[in-house]
Write a protein that holds these residues in place. Sequence first.
Motif, PDB file in Angstrom:
ATOM      1  N   CYS A 185      35.386  29.203  49.948  1.00 33.92           N
ATOM      2  CA  CYS A 185      34.917  29.126  48.563  1.00 33.92           C
ATOM      3  C   CYS A 185      33.536  29.751  48.406  1.00 33.92           C
ATOM      4  N   ASP A 199      33.015  33.182  46.133  1.00 36.38           N
ATOM      5  CA  ASP A 199      32.040  33.100  45.051  1.00 36.38           C
ATOM      6  C   ASP A 199      30.979  34.202  45.193  1.00 36.38           C
ATOM      7  N   ARG A 214      40.155  27.759  45.015  1.00 33.76           N
ATOM      8  CA  ARG A 214      39.414  26.511  44.774  1.00 33.76           C
ATOM      9  C   ARG A 214      40.198  25.285  45.221  1.00 33.76           C
ATOM     10  N   TYR A 248      39.240  33.971  43.234  1.00 38.07           N
ATOM     11  CA  TYR A 248      38.284  32.920  42.861  1.00 38.07           C
ATOM     12  C   TYR A 248      39.018  31.717  42.274  1.00 38.07           C
TER      13      TYR A 248
END
Length: 379
Positions: A328, A332, A357, A353
């Motif tokens: 993650c 990001d 998650r 993205y």
Amino acid sequence: MPRKIFNEDHEQFRTAFRSFVEKEIVPYQEQWESDGIIDRELWLKAGENGFLVPMAKEKYGGLGITDHRFDVVMCEELARVNERGFMLGLHNMVVAPYLLSYGNDEQKQRLLSRCITGDAILAVGMTEPGAGSDLAGMRTHALEKDDHWLLNGSKIFISNGILSDIIVVAAKTNPDNPHAMGLFLVERGMDGFSRGEPLKKMGMKSQDTAELFFDNVKIPKANVLGDPGKGFEYMMEKLPVERLNLCIDAVASARTALDLTKEYIKERKAFGQSISKFQNSRFKMAEMKTEIDLGFAYLDRMIEQVNENSLSAADACGGKYWTSEMLCRVVDECLQLHGGYGFMDEYLISKMYRDVRISRIYAGTNEIMKTVIAKAMDL
């Protein structure tokens, strides 16, 4: 950093599976995203090519391959193209091992061959609306009758929830003991078994995640896996490999994000030069590469341990927790380096993205992972 765990056989297999991915998956990903489900035909094609449950013995139709590294190769290649709907790892590494380990010969003869050809797609039902990581809190239950069990309850967030033909469902079998559970093989078409509509999710749009409902489903005793009171123990034994599967995806997906970003920043120009020449870009890329290399080192040791049957629950939890957090962070940062274009759907980093998650949540939240690690530390 070169990886020493793979030999020539693995790399030849990687070439073959990569060719399959490029031909049978990549051209259809956009359509599957739009449809909210992959084409069932893909499972049949995977079966034709020997990619399903290769660990099953030849007498059941498998290849008898006990080396998990071949499954690792397939998971890595799917991560390379960010394929989230075709949950091959779930089928091969997570659900099929329940049948392989706890199924009797009749069950294997009857069911495994269909899983190997792709005629039967696998799923596992553990999570419930009121019981996620806390398996002991599940409310789905099964009541023993003369020649069958009656299954009642529901499961939620079930991957392959719509396409699945055989679901390994966990249910309580003794109301006086929260850890007394059975694993029941629920098959498509059983009376009282129904599915909700595919769940609308933030990411992983092509994965047919759904809620399952059981209303007095009559489960023949021939569809009980092992001892109907030891399901909790069985799940605890298999969860480390499920978490290994997620580690494979996490590290390989982080590498995919880094590769995409490297290509982008070398081509994109600002202030008269490639943005790859700016110190911030170079430092961020160097930091991410180092984290990914560390992830592969941890992962490869876990792969060795699972082949040796020595992967501990705490080590698997540590791997799942750290690699998913790393994934993650990397995705990001990679999106940030794409600038405004990273926010556009046409760029894969934007889709990644949204997709990744969930990695910090499913198969046990990272908070639960830390709890298991702390317990192993005698804390």
